[in-house]
Design a protein around this motif. Structure first.
Motif, mmCIF file in Angstrom:
data_model
loop_
_atom_site.group_PDB
_atom_site.id
_atom_site.type_symbol
_atom_site.label_atom_id
_atom_site.label_comp_id
_atom_site.label_asym_id
_atom_site.label_seq_id
_atom_site.Cartn_x
_atom_site.Cartn_y
_atom_site.Cartn_z
ATOM 1 N N UNK A 505 0.842 -1.326 -0.108
ATOM 2 C CA UNK A 505 0.057 0.051 0.109
ATOM 3 C C UNK A 505 0.753 1.138 -0.014
ATOM 4 N N UNK A 506 1.964 1.329 0.909
ATOM 5 C CA UNK A 506 2.908 2.446 1.027
ATOM 6 C C UNK A 506 3.363 2.620 -0.477
ATOM 7 N N UNK A 507 4.126 1.346 -1.129
ATOM 8 C CA UNK A 507 4.548 1.547 -2.354
ATOM 9 C C UNK A 507 3.803 2.291 -3.453
ATOM 10 N N UNK A 508 2.517 1.888 -3.413
ATOM 11 C CA UNK A 508 1.451 2.108 -4.383
ATOM 12 C C UNK A 508 1.425 3.666 -4.319
ATOM 13 N N UNK A 509 1.011 4.178 -3.110
ATOM 14 C CA UNK A 509 0.749 5.290 -3.000
ATOM 15 C C UNK A 509 1.866 6.381 -3.282
ATOM 16 N N UNK A 510 3.058 5.986 -2.970
ATOM 17 C CA UNK A 510 4.329 6.582 -3.201
ATOM 18 C C UNK A 510 4.378 6.610 -5.107
ATOM 19 N N UNK A 511 3.954 5.479 -5.538
ATOM 20 C CA UNK A 511 4.216 5.537 -7.078
ATOM 21 C C UNK A 511 3.222 6.589 -7.560
ATOM 22 N N UNK A 512 2.215 7.172 -6.803
ATOM 23 C CA UNK A 512 1.048 8.097 -7.584
ATOM 24 C C UNK A 512 1.585 9.449 -6.922
ATOM 25 N N UNK A 513 2.923 9.635 -6.235
ATOM 26 C CA UNK A 513 3.186 10.881 -5.903
ATOM 27 C C UNK A 513 2.538 11.481 -4.635
ATOM 28 N N UNK A 514 1.882 10.318 -3.761
ATOM 29 C CA UNK A 514 1.314 10.703 -2.741
ATOM 30 C C UNK A 514 2.011 10.506 -1.289
ATOM 31 N N UNK A 515 1.291 10.425 -0.118
ATOM 32 C CA UNK A 515 1.946 9.993 1.067
ATOM 33 C C UNK A 515 0.986 9.320 1.844
ATOM 34 N N UNK A 516 1.265 8.320 2.601
ATOM 35 C CA UNK A 516 0.585 7.593 3.601
ATOM 36 C C UNK A 516 0.910 8.161 5.181
ATOM 37 N N UNK A 517 -0.019 8.289 5.833
ATOM 38 C CA UNK A 517 -0.039 8.246 7.195
ATOM 39 C C UNK A 517 -0.646 7.150 8.108
ATOM 40 N N UNK A 518 0.135 6.598 8.871
ATOM 41 C CA UNK A 518 -0.674 5.445 9.538
ATOM 42 C C UNK A 518 -0.778 5.764 11.053
ATOM 43 N N UNK A 519 -1.777 5.733 11.834
ATOM 44 C CA UNK A 519 -1.970 6.036 13.184
ATOM 45 C C UNK A 519 -2.714 4.959 13.764
ATOM 46 N N UNK A 520 -2.123 4.125 14.782
ATOM 47 C CA UNK A 520 -2.770 3.276 15.628
ATOM 48 C C UNK A 520 -1.985 3.263 17.127
ATOM 49 N N UNK A 521 -3.050 2.748 17.917
ATOM 50 C CA UNK A 521 -2.697 2.579 19.157
ATOM 51 C C UNK A 521 -3.256 1.365 19.774
ATOM 52 N N UNK A 522 -2.630 0.266 20.168
ATOM 53 C CA UNK A 522 -3.017 -0.919 20.549
ATOM 54 C C UNK A 522 -4.364 -0.710 21.371
ATOM 55 N N UNK A 523 -5.577 -1.486 20.938
ATOM 56 C CA UNK A 523 -6.860 -1.193 21.708
ATOM 57 C C UNK A 523 -7.455 -0.099 21.360
ATOM 58 N N UNK A 524 -7.169 0.913 20.453
ATOM 59 C CA UNK A 524 -7.884 2.132 20.148
ATOM 60 C C UNK A 524 -8.082 2.442 18.877
#
Length: 535
Positions: A505-524
């Motif tokens: 997923x990260x490689x694909x969005x980079x290929x479109x000239x975009x960026x991915x922001x991933x935010x996760x906390x265990x249990x939330x």
């Protein structure tokens, strides 16, 4: 110590402008104000107004929580805080009165009376306290407080009618032989003359109760009048009370109609209050989440600035070390040779990665999607299943080369079908903003890549998240498009390495000239934000 004065926030003024006619908007701006203001008194006042809105919508426990927050910003020693303190304690009293916690309500009213600095407000707090004693069945204490109100010389006709009604009803509740009709009728005429609708609502209610056992037809008449006034006041609780009285006082032929109206109204009111509770909770969550995100952004910016300083310092030190060094042809040749080797290795890795992504997207995710659809169907259409497996087989044979991309006119229904196929009875999936105009700003290549990305996110959710609610939001911004995935699942532990699917997923969005922001906390839960430029 006096509270430091701060300029009144635009959010606070905006909230006041919405108050009591668009309460959801008023609640939003009061809450927004509390997350950014440094004026403790106005923050306490904003929380007080939020609690009043919640209490008016029937969210009594939510109102109590907000009022406790308000009290944290106030001090009894500060005279400028006392008016808000008294209002908070009175509001807490009314909330507990509504919850039938009469002893707690009386204790809060005592605090309000102690801190009150406005005589008219003090009278209201004392009347509320007497009402609690009356509901508790302690008529003697209630009468003592009501009688003191008669001693006030500054009472107007509305206040006098209120006291007269309360005294008459309390005496009648204490002794049913007491003739309360004369003072109750006197109070009713005063309220009719003053056009005091809330007072009339009270008078009709008390008269219906008074005549219920002795003159049911009179009780029915006053209950009908109460229902009319409650409707004009747009008070659903009082309308319910009036319908109860009509059910008790009406002949059998009319009871069924009143009961049907009562059931319809109480169901409607419960749904509206549940919706309001959820809306208030969502508003507070979204504003708080935005605050957390802003703080995290500040923290990240500070970290980046510090890292940049370290890099600049390191660069300066490196330059000092390199000055005077020998930069010869041999060094250039060696570096060039190494670069060519790395480029060749990179080409090989890219080819391997592209093939791996195709295997993952076409075979693994495609098969998992078929399995998910079968799992959520009561009956399996074998012919349709065979067609899908056959199509999957044909696509797997074409992995070694890139087929030409076909333009899809209506792409948003295809995306909706893809995503909603992962919805189950235990997992609700909600799409926001998946419209045709959003996809008009994307190229065919981008649509193909985003289809794989969204399929990967939903497969990952199905396998790992154990989420009950999934929301995917599509937004068009100035020069970019944004897709935000969020769920309330188990999330990921800090430091968890992304699996192959998320790396793709990260490689694909980079290929479109975009960026991915991933935010996760265990249990939330998890939140994944994809941003890429418009076509």
């Amino acid at each position: 110590m006096p509270t430091t004065q701060h300029p009144i926030s635009t959010d606070y003024e905006t909230a006041k402008s919405f108050l009591w006619h668009q309460n959801d908007s008023a609640f939003y701006y009061f809450n927004k104000f509390t997350t950014s203001s440094k004026d403790s008194l106005r923050m306490a006042m904003a929380f007080n107004q939020m609690a009043a809105i919640q209490s008016d919508a029937g969210d009594y426990y939510g109102a109590q929580e907000i009022l406790v927050q308000s009290l944290r910003y106030l001090h009894e020693q500060d005279t400028s805080d006392r008016k808000c303190l008294a209002s908070n304690y009175n509001e807490l009293g009314m909330v507990n009165y509504s919850l039938k916690n009469y002893d707690a309500a009386i204790a809060y009213y005592d605090e309000a009376i102690k801190l009150s600095v406005v005589p008219n407000y003090t009278a209201i707090f004392q009347n509320n306290k007497a009402n609690a004693y009356q509901k508790k069945g302690d008529y003697q204490h209630a009468l003592l407080i009501y009688q003191r109100a008669f001693e006030r010389t500054d009472q107007n006709k509305v206040e006098y009618a209120r006291t007269l009604t309360n005294v008459a009803m309390t005496r009648w509740l204490q002794d049913h032989h007491y003739n309360a009709s004369i003072p109750l009728q006197q109070a009713l005429h005063l309220r009719l003359a003053a056009k005091d609708r809330w007072g009339l609502n009270s008078s009709y209610s008390h008269l219906a109760d008074y005549y219920l056992q002795t003159q049911p037809d009179s009780a029915q008449y006053y209950a009908q009048q109460m229902y009319v006034v409650a409707s004009l006041l747009k008070s659903p609780d009082d309308r319910l009370t009036a319908l109860k009285k009509l059910i008790l006082s009406s002949p059998p032929r009319d009871m069924r109609g009143y009961f049907a109206r009562y059931q319809l109204l109480i169901d409607s009111l419960q749904k509206a209050r549940n919706a309001a509770k959820n809306q208030f909770a969502l508003i507070r969550y979204q504003v708080e989440q935005k605050k957390v995100e802003n703080l995290q952004l500040q923290k990240d910016n500070n970290a980046k600035n510090y890292q940049l300083f370290k890099q600049q310092l390191l660069l300066f030190a490196s330059l000092l070390l390199l000055i005077g060094g020998l930069i010869g042809g041999s060094y250039w040749y060696r570096r060039r040779k190494e670069r060519l080797i790395l480029e060749n290795q990179k080409v090989v890795r890219e080819n391997e990665l592209r093939t791996s992504k195709k295997v993952h997207d076409v075979v693994a995710n495609g098969l998992y999607r078929i399995m998910s659809e079968i799992e959520n169907q009561h009956e399996v259409d074998k012919e349709n299943l065979l067609d899908k497996i056959d199509l999957l087989y044909e696509r797997s044979r074409d992995i070694s080369y890139d087929p030409p991309r076909m333009e899809t006119i209506d792409f948003h229904p295809k995306i909706a079908k893809l995503i909603l196929s992962f919805a189950t009875s235990n997992t609700k999936v909600l799409l926001v903003g998946n419209q045709e105009d959003f996809w008009q700003h994307t190229t065919a290549k981008a649509r193909e890549e985003l289809e794989h990305i969204l399929q990967e996110l939903m497969v990952n959710m199905k396998k790992h998240s154990r989420a009950s609610n999934v929301v995917i939001k599509f937004e068009a911004q100035n020069d970019s498009l944004q897709i935000t995935y969020s769920d309330d699942g188990v999330g990921f532990a800090e430091g968890t390495k992304p699996r192959n699917g998320l790396r793709n997923t990260g490689n694909r969005i980079n290929g479109l000239g975009g960026q991915l922001i991933f935010d996760s906390i265990l249990g939330s839960g998890a939140k994944i934000q994809l941003t890429f430029p418009k076509a």
